[in-house]
Design a protein around this motif. Structure first.
Motif, mmCIF file in Angstrom:
data_model
loop_
_atom_site.group_PDB
_atom_site.id
_atom_site.type_symbol
_atom_site.label_atom_id
_atom_site.label_comp_id
_atom_site.label_asym_id
_atom_site.label_seq_id
_atom_site.Cartn_x
_atom_site.Cartn_y
_atom_site.Cartn_z
ATOM 1 N N ARG A 190 31.234 26.509 -20.328
ATOM 2 C CA ARG A 190 31.253 27.298 -19.098
ATOM 3 C C ARG A 190 30.124 26.867 -18.175
ATOM 4 N NH1 ARG A 190 29.005 31.870 -16.987
ATOM 5 N NH2 ARG A 190 27.817 32.431 -18.840
ATOM 6 N N ARG A 191 30.454 26.681 -16.904
ATOM 7 C CA ARG A 191 29.421 26.338 -15.943
ATOM 8 C C ARG A 191 28.504 27.538 -15.725
ATOM 9 N NH1 ARG A 191 33.916 23.948 -13.078
ATOM 10 N NH2 ARG A 191 34.056 25.874 -11.854
ATOM 11 N N ARG A 226 26.693 30.395 -13.895
ATOM 12 C CA ARG A 226 27.123 31.147 -12.715
ATOM 13 C C ARG A 226 25.908 31.604 -11.936
ATOM 14 N NH1 ARG A 226 31.077 36.311 -12.184
ATOM 15 N NH2 ARG A 226 32.374 35.486 -10.503
ATOM 16 N N THR A 265 30.858 21.548 -8.788
ATOM 17 C CA THR A 265 31.336 20.986 -10.058
ATOM 18 C C THR A 265 30.377 21.304 -11.199
ATOM 19 O OG1 THR A 265 30.204 18.847 -9.809
ATOM 20 C CG2 THR A 265 32.371 19.089 -8.772
ATOM 21 N N LYS A 266 29.180 21.756 -10.851
ATOM 22 C CA LYS A 266 28.148 22.038 -11.848
ATOM 23 C C LYS A 266 27.888 23.526 -12.019
ATOM 24 C CE LYS A 266 23.522 20.326 -13.102
ATOM 25 N NZ LYS A 266 22.441 19.404 -12.682
ATOM 26 N N TYR A 267 28.132 24.311 -10.947
ATOM 27 C CA TYR A 267 27.846 25.743 -10.975
ATOM 28 C C TYR A 267 29.019 26.532 -10.403
ATOM 29 C CZ TYR A 267 22.985 24.049 -11.212
ATOM 30 O OH TYR A 267 21.824 23.405 -11.560
ATOM 31 N N ASP A 268 29.261 27.712 -10.970
ATOM 32 C CA ASP A 268 30.096 28.711 -10.310
ATOM 33 C C ASP A 268 29.181 29.570 -9.450
ATOM 34 O OD1 ASP A 268 32.543 27.951 -11.426
ATOM 35 O OD2 ASP A 268 32.186 29.140 -13.231
#
Length: 382
Positions: free
Chosen positions: A12-13, A15, A44-47
């Protein structure tokens, strides 16, 4: 003390809750800053979860729309224009063992928005940059970007900031403080303090809110005739005011960023005299977009000295993450520190990102570094 839920679950990225707006007079600038950060975060790295705090203090779910968060035709944005509901409220977790954020609307079942791994608090001024929000996040057990409670409070209060600097041997300019009770109980005596200060250090003096930023509420006062109006303007932003003398010399700024091996200073910048304004005020900074010179035209020795002092100020106030330190290079060649800003303006054209861009750290890299540093720290005593 630390939370055991700092690391996101595998696959999971992380958040990021970008929190902005707030109850201070710097509400609009916070919105502008957050819009720039939302544009720069690597999706693409973080929500990302944008959370706006309205001018009256309601935490609201907002549109993830950076274009609507910019200053357009001299018009300042607000959280109210971005909210998805006029009365919906976002609730942070109150249990350090949970990172679950909930959204509520009257008459509807609360909606779980999922876990938040780190908060990027893009608030300026009281109720956000002054340790209050940081304390709430500590209680919630949620990691966040930037300085903790003490450093944030010290960085917001110009009086105690100067007291800390003096105790660590950093040079500060002359100042006087008028506390709320002094003006309320005996304005004549408080006024005399200002006049006596000007008699010792000379007119003009600057009358400022002690706990505000973005040059809000500041007046340059040339004589006794302007004192009452200047005090009234400052007290619109903060009942505690600070009086500072005019320091001749060049305005120099320097960014500090925390790396794995400790804080480092950026190349410095210079704020040239603003000919269309009496001083570098809010209009000059944000409406007319007056810009500084990066890097500042300093000698190697001057650059090294201001970088040393900037890191020293960062450490003196127990800061974390980032700081912009503001100085005057006086005519005698000595630097005097004016203040630090624990959450400086953060648009791509703001001085702090520009100084780091010139130092080899791009804007997206700067955002990512701050988020990674926050994720690596636990909340609680440290």
């Amino acid at each position: 003390m630390s939370s055991d839920t700092t690391t996101p679950s595998p696959g999971r990225r992380p958040r990021v809750a970008v929190v902005f707006g707030g109850r201070s007079s710097e509400h609009a600038i916070s919105v502008v800053t957050a819009g720039a950060v939302l544009s720069a975060i690597d999706r693409t790295k973080y929500d990302v979860l944008p959370i706006g705090i309205t001018a009256d203090g309601r935490w609201a779910l907002t549109a993830d729309d950076p274009q609507r968060m910019a200053i357009t035709d001299r018009r300042l944005p607000s959280v109210a224009e971005l909210t998805e509901s006029a009365d919906g409220t976002v609730l942070l977790p109150v249990d350090p063992a949970s990172r679950e954020v909930v959204y509520t609307e009257p008459g509807n079942v609360p909606k779980v928005l999922g876990d938040v791994d780190v908060v990027f608090p893009m608030l300026h001024g009281p109720y956000g940059e002054d340790g209050t929000l940081q304390g709430l996040l500590e209680l919630s057990g949620v990691p966040y970007v930037g300085s903790g409670v003490l450093a944030s409070a010290v960085g917001m209060d110009k009086e105690y900031m100067k007291r800390v600097f003096v105790s660590f041997g950093l040079p500060v300019g002359p100042y006087e403080v008028i506390r709320p009770r002094e003006w309320d109980r005996d304005p004549a005596a408080a006024r005399k303090k200002i006049v006596d200060f000007a008699a010792e250090h000379g007119w003009p003096v600057f009358v400022k809110p002690a706990r505000a930023g973005s040059s809000m509420g500041i007046s340059k006062v040339d004589s006794l005739a302007g004192v009452d109006e200047a005090v009234a303007e400052a007290r619109r932003h903060d009942p505690k005011i600070i009086i500072e003398s005019l320091l001749s010399g060049r305005e120099i700024e320097c960014g500090v960023l925390e790396f794995e091996d400790g804080p480092r200073a950026s190349v410095p910048a210079e704020i040239p005299p603003v000919t269309s304004h009496d001083f570098y005020d809010f209009e000059a900074k944000y409406i007319d977009s007056a810009t500084g010179i990066v890097p500042a035209p300093l000698t190697e020795a001057e650059t090294a000295e201001v970088q040393r002092l900037a890191v020293r100020a960062f450490e003196a106030a127990s800061c974390e993450g980032l700081v912009r330190a503001d100085f005057f290079l006086q005519d005698d060649g000595e630097f005097v520190i004016n203040e630090i800003n624990t959450m400086p303006g953060f648009t791509p054209i703001s001085m702090y990102p520009r100084m780091w861009q010139e130092s080899g750290v791009s804007y997206p890299e700067l955002v990512d570094r701050l988020l990674q540093a926050a994720l690596s720290r636990s909340t609680g005593l440290r």
